[in-house]
Scaffold this motif. Structure first.
Motif, PDB file in Angstrom:
ATOM      1  N   TYR A 117      56.499 -28.167 -32.487  1.00 58.72           N
ATOM      2  CA  TYR A 117      55.488 -27.124 -32.271  1.00 58.72           C
ATOM      3  C   TYR A 117      56.045 -25.742 -32.609  1.00 58.72           C
ATOM      4  O   TYR A 117      55.315 -24.876 -33.119  1.00 58.72           O
ATOM      5  CB  TYR A 117      54.987 -27.158 -30.833  1.00 58.72           C
ATOM      6  CG  TYR A 117      53.997 -28.257 -30.556  1.00 58.72           C
ATOM      7  CD1 TYR A 117      52.828 -28.375 -31.299  1.00 58.72           C
ATOM      8  CD2 TYR A 117      54.213 -29.186 -29.526  1.00 58.72           C
ATOM      9  CE1 TYR A 117      51.908 -29.386 -31.043  1.00 58.72           C
ATOM     10  CE2 TYR A 117      53.293 -30.193 -29.267  1.00 58.72           C
ATOM     11  CZ  TYR A 117      52.150 -30.287 -30.019  1.00 58.72           C
ATOM     12  OH  TYR A 117      51.237 -31.274 -29.764  1.00 58.72           O
ATOM     13  N   ASP A 118      57.334 -25.519 -32.327  1.00 56.63           N
ATOM     14  CA  ASP A 118      57.965 -24.250 -32.711  1.00 56.63           C
ATOM     15  C   ASP A 118      57.881 -24.044 -34.221  1.00 56.63           C
ATOM     16  O   ASP A 118      57.653 -22.922 -34.699  1.00 56.63           O
ATOM     17  CB  ASP A 118      59.431 -24.225 -32.272  1.00 56.63           C
ATOM     18  CG  ASP A 118      59.584 -24.085 -30.763  1.00 56.63           C
ATOM     19  OD1 ASP A 118      58.621 -23.641 -30.110  1.00 56.63           O
ATOM     20  OD2 ASP A 118      60.669 -24.412 -30.258  1.00 56.63           O
ATOM     21  N   LEU A 120      55.613 -25.215 -36.217  1.00 58.42           N
ATOM     22  CA  LEU A 120      54.230 -24.858 -36.546  1.00 58.42           C
ATOM     23  C   LEU A 120      53.940 -23.408 -36.171  1.00 58.42           C
ATOM     24  O   LEU A 120      53.277 -22.673 -36.910  1.00 58.42           O
ATOM     25  CB  LEU A 120      53.266 -25.789 -35.813  1.00 58.42           C
ATOM     26  CG  LEU A 120      53.141 -27.194 -36.390  1.00 58.42           C
ATOM     27  CD1 LEU A 120      52.537 -28.147 -35.355  1.00 58.42           C
ATOM     28  CD2 LEU A 120      52.277 -27.181 -37.647  1.00 58.42           C
ATOM     29  N   ALA A 121      54.447 -22.990 -35.013  1.00 58.37           N
ATOM     30  CA  ALA A 121      54.209 -21.616 -34.562  1.00 58.37           C
ATOM     31  C   ALA A 121      54.858 -20.598 -35.492  1.00 58.37           C
ATOM     32  O   ALA A 121      54.372 -19.469 -35.623  1.00 58.37           O
ATOM     33  CB  ALA A 121      54.734 -21.428 -33.138  1.00 58.37           C
ATOM     34  N   GLY A 122      55.948 -20.985 -36.151  1.00 58.17           N
ATOM     35  CA  GLY A 122      56.638 -20.081 -37.052  1.00 58.17           C
ATOM     36  C   GLY A 122      56.195 -20.177 -38.497  1.00 58.17           C
ATOM     37  O   GLY A 122      56.762 -19.491 -39.359  1.00 58.17           O
ATOM     38  N   ASP A 123      55.187 -20.993 -38.774  1.00 56.60           N
ATOM     39  CA  ASP A 123      54.706 -21.179 -40.144  1.00 56.60           C
ATOM     40  C   ASP A 123      53.752 -20.035 -40.504  1.00 56.60           C
ATOM     41  O   ASP A 123      52.613 -19.983 -40.028  1.00 56.60           O
ATOM     42  CB  ASP A 123      53.998 -22.525 -40.271  1.00 56.60           C
ATOM     43  CG  ASP A 123      53.711 -22.896 -41.717  1.00 56.60           C
ATOM     44  OD1 ASP A 123      53.652 -21.980 -42.563  1.00 56.60           O
ATOM     45  OD2 ASP A 123      53.531 -24.095 -42.001  1.00 56.60           O
ATOM     46  N   LEU A 126      49.976 -20.461 -41.689  1.00 61.61           N
ATOM     47  CA  LEU A 126      48.892 -20.826 -40.780  1.00 61.61           C
ATOM     48  C   LEU A 126      48.232 -19.577 -40.215  1.00 61.61           C
ATOM     49  O   LEU A 126      48.841 -18.508 -40.143  1.00 61.61           O
ATOM     50  CB  LEU A 126      49.435 -21.688 -39.635  1.00 61.61           C
ATOM     51  CG  LEU A 126      50.142 -22.988 -40.016  1.00 61.61           C
ATOM     52  CD1 LEU A 126      50.524 -23.758 -38.751  1.00 61.61           C
ATOM     53  CD2 LEU A 126      49.266 -23.848 -40.903  1.00 61.61           C
ATOM     54  N   ASP A 128      46.503 -17.204 -37.222  1.00 64.37           N
ATOM     55  CA  ASP A 128      47.017 -16.823 -35.903  1.00 64.37           C
ATOM     56  C   ASP A 128      46.560 -17.794 -34.820  1.00 64.37           C
ATOM     57  O   ASP A 128      47.315 -18.095 -33.890  1.00 64.37           O
ATOM     58  CB  ASP A 128      46.539 -15.402 -35.548  1.00 64.37           C
ATOM     59  CG  ASP A 128      47.205 -14.344 -36.406  1.00 64.37           C
ATOM     60  OD1 ASP A 128      48.269 -14.647 -36.991  1.00 64.37           O
ATOM     61  OD2 ASP A 128      46.669 -13.227 -36.489  1.00 64.37           O
ATOM     62  N   ARG A 131      48.719 -20.928 -34.909  1.00 67.49           N
ATOM     63  CA  ARG A 131      50.084 -20.625 -34.472  1.00 67.49           C
ATOM     64  C   ARG A 131      50.126 -20.419 -32.951  1.00 67.49           C
ATOM     65  O   ARG A 131      51.075 -20.856 -32.293  1.00 67.49           O
ATOM     66  CB  ARG A 131      50.594 -19.389 -35.199  1.00 67.49           C
ATOM     67  CG  ARG A 131      50.740 -19.605 -36.710  1.00 67.49           C
ATOM     68  CD  ARG A 131      51.094 -18.333 -37.434  1.00 67.49           C
ATOM     69  NE  ARG A 131      52.435 -17.888 -37.106  1.00 67.49           N
ATOM     70  CZ  ARG A 131      52.968 -16.765 -37.562  1.00 67.49           C
ATOM     71  NH1 ARG A 131      52.258 -15.963 -38.332  1.00 67.49           N
ATOM     72  NH2 ARG A 131      54.194 -16.423 -37.229  1.00 67.49           N
ATOM     73  N   ASP A 132      49.101 -19.772 -32.405  1.00 65.69           N
ATOM     74  CA  ASP A 132      49.034 -19.603 -30.950  1.00 65.69           C
ATOM     75  C   ASP A 132      48.874 -20.953 -30.252  1.00 65.69           C
ATOM     76  O   ASP A 132      49.441 -21.174 -29.174  1.00 65.69           O
ATOM     77  CB  ASP A 132      47.874 -18.691 -30.575  1.00 65.69           C
ATOM     78  CG  ASP A 132      48.185 -17.227 -30.837  1.00 65.69           C
ATOM     79  OD1 ASP A 132      49.372 -16.901 -31.047  1.00 65.69           O
ATOM     80  OD2 ASP A 132      47.249 -16.408 -30.830  1.00 65.69           O
ATOM     81  N   ALA A 134      50.052 -23.792 -31.287  1.00 62.43           N
ATOM     82  CA  ALA A 134      51.373 -24.431 -31.310  1.00 62.43           C
ATOM     83  C   ALA A 134      52.284 -23.825 -30.250  1.00 62.43           C
ATOM     84  O   ALA A 134      53.035 -24.545 -29.569  1.00 62.43           O
ATOM     85  CB  ALA A 134      51.993 -24.293 -32.701  1.00 62.43           C
ATOM     86  N   ARG A 135      52.237 -22.515 -30.086  1.00 61.59           N
ATOM     87  CA  ARG A 135      53.050 -21.851 -29.048  1.00 61.59           C
ATOM     88  C   ARG A 135      52.641 -22.336 -27.661  1.00 61.59           C
ATOM     89  O   ARG A 135      53.496 -22.569 -26.790  1.00 61.59           O
ATOM     90  CB  ARG A 135      52.872 -20.340 -29.140  1.00 61.59           C
ATOM     91  CG  ARG A 135      53.511 -19.700 -30.358  1.00 61.59           C
ATOM     92  CD  ARG A 135      53.132 -18.230 -30.460  1.00 61.59           C
ATOM     93  NE  ARG A 135      53.524 -17.491 -29.272  1.00 61.59           N
ATOM     94  CZ  ARG A 135      52.966 -16.352 -28.891  1.00 61.59           C
ATOM     95  NH1 ARG A 135      51.963 -15.830 -29.587  1.00 61.59           N
ATOM     96  NH2 ARG A 135      53.404 -15.729 -27.823  1.00 61.59           N
TER      97      ARG A 135
END
Length: 236
Positions: A117-118, A120-123, A126, A128, A131-132, A134-135
């Protein structure tokens, strides 16, 4: 007068024909090339659309098959299927597979799933919202881990105004309740109540949380042993 007008019209038509023939003789090759390019472009576009639709349908079938493997209790096979889609599926199904694979991984290896998930959040490719999401997923996994502080910090960031602020605030309130910090829990629950966009189902849960907060911490007192009963009198 009518004969003059007819003569002028014939002269104009002849002049236009001559100009058209002159243009055709000079630019016929260019005109034909442009026409061919237009036909080939339209045909290529339609072929590309057909190929994209076929690829999307094939990816949909593979994604459904991977989901069935997960539901049937075959996590290893499901993980392989999702991983394959991540590599060669269409863009939409590659993304869905990354989220779905992380979700399945969380059942057996939470730490690995949180790392996924990290990623994905840093991709940066994607949006916002994704990414949120995934966070949020990573934080929810880490909340039950040995070091929940980074997860709580992520939730506080999401609670400030992201689309997932309702879930983030609820989790922060519950985490505060778990620590026995009723004042902090009340603060998060109050934010949920004050938000006009809070879902109805969450508002109903807040009533339960509010009752717990209102009751305050439960103090346990050590039970004192009852005094021993005197022995029965001895009769002779």
């Amino acid at each position: 007068m009518a004969e003059n007008n007819e003569f002028i019209r014939e002269v104009d038509e002849e002049y236009r024909r001559e100009r058209i023939l002159t243009i055709w003789r000079r630019y016929s090759g260019v005109i034909i090339a442009l026409a061919v390019l237009l036909v080939v472009g339209v045909a290529g576009w339609r072929y590309w659309q057909t190929q994209q639709q076929a690829a999307a349908e094939a990816a949909s079938v593979r994604f459904d098959a991977a989901n069935r493997l997960a539901r049937d209790g075959k996590p290893e096979e499901a993980d392989k299927a999702f991983t394959a889609l991540e590599q060669d599926g269409t863009a939409g199904y590659r993304l869905l597979s990354r989220f779905r694979a992380a979700s399945e991984t969380a059942k057996a290896d939470p730490a690995k799933a949180a790392t996924a998930y990290d990623s994905l959040a840093g991709d940066a490719s994607l949006g916002d919202g994704l990414r949120d999401l995934a966070r949020l997923r990573a934080a929810l996994i880490r909340m039950d881990g040995p070091n929940p502080d980074p997860a709580l910090a992520n939730l506080q960031s999401l609670a400030a105004g992201s689309p997932y602020r309702h879930t983030a605030r609820e989790m922060l309130g519950l985490a505060a309740l778990k620590k026995g910090d009723y004042e902090e829990a009340s603060r998060w629950f109050d934010q949920i109540v004050a938000d006009p966009d809070t879902p109805r189902s969450l508002r109903e849960r807040i009533e339960v949380y509010a009752a717990i907060v209102a009751g305050g911490p439960v103090t346990q007192t050590e039970a004192k042993p009852e005094p021993a009963a005197p022995p029965p009198p001895i009769t002779r």
